[in-house]
Write a protein that holds these residues in place. Structure first.
Motif, PDB file in Angstrom:
ATOM      1  N   ALA A   1       0.834  -1.200   0.000  1.00 36.65           N
ATOM      2  CA  ALA A   1       0.000   0.000   0.000  1.00 36.65           C
ATOM      3  C   ALA A   1       0.872   1.255   0.000  1.00 36.65           C
ATOM      4  CB  ALA A   1      -0.939  -0.012   1.196  1.00 36.65           C
ATOM      5  N   SER A   2       2.023   1.189   0.659  1.00 36.30           N
ATOM      6  CA  SER A   2       2.916   2.354   0.700  1.00 36.30           C
ATOM      7  C   SER A   2       3.457   2.700  -0.690  1.00 36.30           C
ATOM      8  CB  SER A   2       4.068   2.117   1.676  1.00 36.30           C
ATOM      9  OG  SER A   2       4.826   0.994   1.284  1.00 36.30           O
ATOM     10  N   ASP A   3       3.580   1.714  -1.573  1.00 36.47           N
ATOM     11  CA  ASP A   3       4.012   1.981  -2.946  1.00 36.47           C
ATOM     12  C   ASP A   3       2.973   2.827  -3.670  1.00 36.47           C
ATOM     13  OD1 ASP A   3       6.266   0.324  -2.544  1.00 36.47           O
ATOM     14  OD2 ASP A   3       5.190  -1.436  -3.277  1.00 36.47           O
ATOM     15  N   VAL A   4       1.699   2.499  -3.466  1.00 35.46           N
ATOM     16  CA  VAL A   4       0.614   3.258  -4.099  1.00 35.46           C
ATOM     17  C   VAL A   4       0.492   4.626  -3.439  1.00 35.46           C
ATOM     18  CG1 VAL A   4      -1.858   3.282  -4.649  1.00 35.46           C
ATOM     19  CG2 VAL A   4      -0.563   1.141  -4.792  1.00 35.46           C
ATOM     20  N   LEU A   5       0.694   4.691  -2.127  1.00 36.12           N
ATOM     21  CA  LEU A   5       0.715   5.984  -1.437  1.00 36.12           C
ATOM     22  C   LEU A   5       1.795   6.881  -2.035  1.00 36.12           C
ATOM     23  CD1 LEU A   5      -0.050   7.963   0.853  1.00 36.12           C
ATOM     24  CD2 LEU A   5       1.583   6.725   2.299  1.00 36.12           C
ATOM     25  N   GLY A   6       2.963   6.309  -2.287  1.00 34.94           N
ATOM     26  CA  GLY A   6       4.046   7.082  -2.897  1.00 34.94           C
ATOM     27  C   GLY A   6       3.646   7.639  -4.245  1.00 34.94           C
ATOM     28  N   GLN A   7       2.962   6.845  -5.042  1.00 35.67           N
ATOM     29  CA  GLN A   7       2.508   7.305  -6.351  1.00 35.67           C
ATOM     30  C   GLN A   7       1.463   8.409  -6.191  1.00 35.67           C
ATOM     31  OE1 GLN A   7       3.949   6.455  -9.109  1.00 35.67           O
ATOM     32  NE2 GLN A   7       2.595   7.498 -10.528  1.00 35.67           N
ATOM     33  N   TYR A   8       0.560   8.238  -5.232  1.00 32.57           N
ATOM     34  CA  TYR A   8      -0.462   9.243  -4.928  1.00 32.57           C
ATOM     35  C   TYR A   8       0.205  10.577  -4.574  1.00 32.57           C
ATOM     36  CZ  TYR A   8      -3.962  11.461  -1.830  1.00 32.57           C
ATOM     37  OH  TYR A   8      -4.799  12.334  -1.194  1.00 32.57           O
ATOM     38  N   LEU A   9       1.221  10.523  -3.727  1.00 33.55           N
ATOM     39  CA  LEU A   9       1.937  11.738  -3.338  1.00 33.55           C
ATOM     40  C   LEU A   9       2.745  12.307  -4.503  1.00 33.55           C
ATOM     41  CD1 LEU A   9       3.120  10.624   0.220  1.00 33.55           C
ATOM     42  CD2 LEU A   9       1.259  12.218  -0.332  1.00 33.55           C
ATOM     43  N   LYS A  10       3.350  11.430  -5.290  1.00 31.82           N
ATOM     44  CA  LYS A  10       4.120  11.854  -6.458  1.00 31.82           C
ATOM     45  C   LYS A  10       3.239  12.610  -7.456  1.00 31.82           C
ATOM     46  CE  LYS A  10       6.972   9.892 -10.132  1.00 31.82           C
ATOM     47  NZ  LYS A  10       7.512   8.641 -10.690  1.00 31.82           N
ATOM     48  N   LEU A  11       1.985  12.217  -7.526  1.00 30.93           N
ATOM     49  CA  LEU A  11       1.025  12.879  -8.420  1.00 30.93           C
ATOM     50  C   LEU A  11       0.340  14.054  -7.733  1.00 30.93           C
ATOM     51  CD1 LEU A  11      -0.487   9.670 -10.064  1.00 30.93           C
ATOM     52  CD2 LEU A  11       1.149  11.281 -11.080  1.00 30.93           C
ATOM     53  N   ASP A  12       0.938  14.532  -6.639  1.00 28.05           N
ATOM     54  CA  ASP A  12       0.465  15.708  -5.900  1.00 28.05           C
ATOM     55  C   ASP A  12      -0.966  15.581  -5.395  1.00 28.05           C
ATOM     56  OD1 ASP A  12       2.912  17.064  -6.222  1.00 28.05           O
ATOM     57  OD2 ASP A  12       2.308  17.752  -8.212  1.00 28.05           O
ATOM     58  N   LYS A  13      -1.377  14.358  -5.082  1.00 25.00           N
ATOM     59  CA  LYS A  13      -2.716  14.089  -4.552  1.00 25.00           C
ATOM     60  C   LYS A  13      -3.815  14.547  -5.514  1.00 25.00           C
ATOM     61  CE  LYS A  13      -1.111  14.872   0.188  1.00 25.00           C
ATOM     62  NZ  LYS A  13      -1.375  15.631   1.411  1.00 25.00           N
ATOM     63  N   ASP A  14      -3.474  14.690  -6.781  1.00 26.02           N
ATOM     64  CA  ASP A  14      -4.424  15.164  -7.786  1.00 26.02           C
ATOM     65  C   ASP A  14      -5.361  14.030  -8.192  1.00 26.02           C
ATOM     66  OD1 ASP A  14      -4.987  15.389 -10.943  1.00 26.02           O
ATOM     67  OD2 ASP A  14      -4.907  17.395 -10.049  1.00 26.02           O
ATOM     68  N   PRO A  15      -6.672  14.184  -7.964  1.00 23.90           N
ATOM     69  CA  PRO A  15      -7.584  13.075  -8.246  1.00 23.90           C
ATOM     70  C   PRO A  15      -7.599  12.653  -9.715  1.00 23.90           C
ATOM     71  CG  PRO A  15      -8.800  15.025  -7.518  1.00 23.90           C
ATOM     72  CD  PRO A  15      -7.345  15.328  -7.387  1.00 23.90           C
ATOM     73  N   GLU A  16      -7.585  13.594 -10.614  1.00 26.63           N
ATOM     74  CA  GLU A  16      -7.639  13.249 -12.046  1.00 26.63           C
ATOM     75  C   GLU A  16      -6.400  12.465 -12.472  1.00 26.63           C
ATOM     76  OE1 GLU A  16      -7.718  15.669 -16.215  1.00 26.63           O
ATOM     77  OE2 GLU A  16      -9.057  16.378 -14.626  1.00 26.63           O
ATOM     78  N   ARG A  17      -5.245  12.922 -12.052  1.00 27.19           N
ATOM     79  CA  ARG A  17      -4.003  12.233 -12.410  1.00 27.19           C
ATOM     80  C   ARG A  17      -3.928  10.853 -11.763  1.00 27.19           C
ATOM     81  NH1 ARG A  17       0.721  16.049 -10.959  1.00 27.19           N
ATOM     82  NH2 ARG A  17       1.948  14.480 -12.042  1.00 27.19           N
ATOM     83  N   PHE A  18      -4.325  10.762 -10.473  1.00 25.15           N
ATOM     84  CA  PHE A  18      -4.275   9.479  -9.787  1.00 25.15           C
ATOM     85  C   PHE A  18      -5.252   8.493 -10.415  1.00 25.15           C
ATOM     86  CE2 PHE A  18      -5.483   6.426  -6.509  1.00 25.15           C
ATOM     87  CZ  PHE A  18      -4.230   5.936  -6.162  1.00 25.15           C
ATOM     88  N   HIS A  19      -6.464   8.946 -10.703  1.00 21.56           N
ATOM     89  CA  HIS A  19      -7.459   8.065 -11.332  1.00 21.56           C
ATOM     90  C   HIS A  19      -6.943   7.558 -12.674  1.00 21.56           C
ATOM     91  CE1 HIS A  19     -11.307   8.633  -8.917  1.00 21.56           C
ATOM     92  NE2 HIS A  19     -10.418   9.367  -8.277  1.00 21.56           N
ATOM     93  N   GLY A  20      -6.332   8.453 -13.460  1.00 21.93           N
ATOM     94  CA  GLY A  20      -5.774   8.054 -14.749  1.00 21.93           C
ATOM     95  C   GLY A  20      -4.663   7.028 -14.594  1.00 21.93           C
ATOM     96  N   TRP A  21      -3.807   7.261 -13.618  1.00 19.62           N
ATOM     97  CA  TRP A  21      -2.708   6.318 -13.373  1.00 19.62           C
ATOM     98  C   TRP A  21      -3.249   4.957 -12.961  1.00 19.62           C
ATOM     99  CZ3 TRP A  21      -1.503   3.878  -8.727  1.00 19.62           C
ATOM    100  CH2 TRP A  21      -0.352   3.093  -8.758  1.00 19.62           C
ATOM    101  N   LEU A  22      -4.219   4.932 -12.047  1.00 19.25           N
ATOM    102  CA  LEU A  22      -4.761   3.666 -11.557  1.00 19.25           C
ATOM    103  C   LEU A  22      -5.494   2.917 -12.666  1.00 19.25           C
ATOM    104  CD1 LEU A  22      -4.635   2.170  -8.877  1.00 19.25           C
ATOM    105  CD2 LEU A  22      -6.813   3.219  -8.254  1.00 19.25           C
ATOM    106  N   LYS A  23      -6.186   3.657 -13.526  1.00 22.16           N
ATOM    107  CA  LYS A  23      -6.867   3.021 -14.658  1.00 22.16           C
ATOM    108  C   LYS A  23      -5.842   2.405 -15.609  1.00 22.16           C
ATOM    109  CE  LYS A  23     -10.225   3.701 -18.299  1.00 22.16           C
ATOM    110  NZ  LYS A  23     -11.179   4.612 -18.922  1.00 22.16           N
TER     111      LYS A  23
END
Length: 90
Positions: free
Chosen positions: A43-65
């Motif tokens: 989960a910390s790996d995904v948290l890191g990505q979330y933080l790397k994407l500046d907690k931006d919902p659009e960017r995070f959703h795109g990355w996860l998709k």
């Protein structure tokens, strides 16, 4: 905010530690396996990505998709869990 799942509440209320990626709200066996295949096993790996994407919902959703083909609800559940975890722990 609407009511949350037990999985969400458990995730948000506990330290990150070495939680499996499957502990994330919205992420089960199948998506967890896909994330692990792409190098995100904890989960910390995904948290890191979330933080790397500046907690931006659009960017995070795109990355996860793109990373694991998560649907809209799964992406929202995961994002909301990480957002709430950060609010409680950072």
């Amino acid at each position: 905010m609407s009511s949350t799942s037990k999985k969400h509440d458990n995730f948000v209320s506990q330290p990150m530690g070495e939680k499996s990626v499957r502990a994330l709200p919205g992420i089960g066996e199948v998506l967890g396996g896909r994330l692990m295949t792409n190098g995100f096993g904890e989960a910390s790996d995904v948290l890191g990505q979330y933080l790397k994407l500046d907690k931006d919902p659009e960017r995070f959703h795109g990355w996860l998709k793109e990373t694991c083909n998560a649907n809209s609800k799964q992406r929202s559940d995961c994002y909301d869990g990480l957002e709430d975890w950060c609010a409680n722990n950072l």
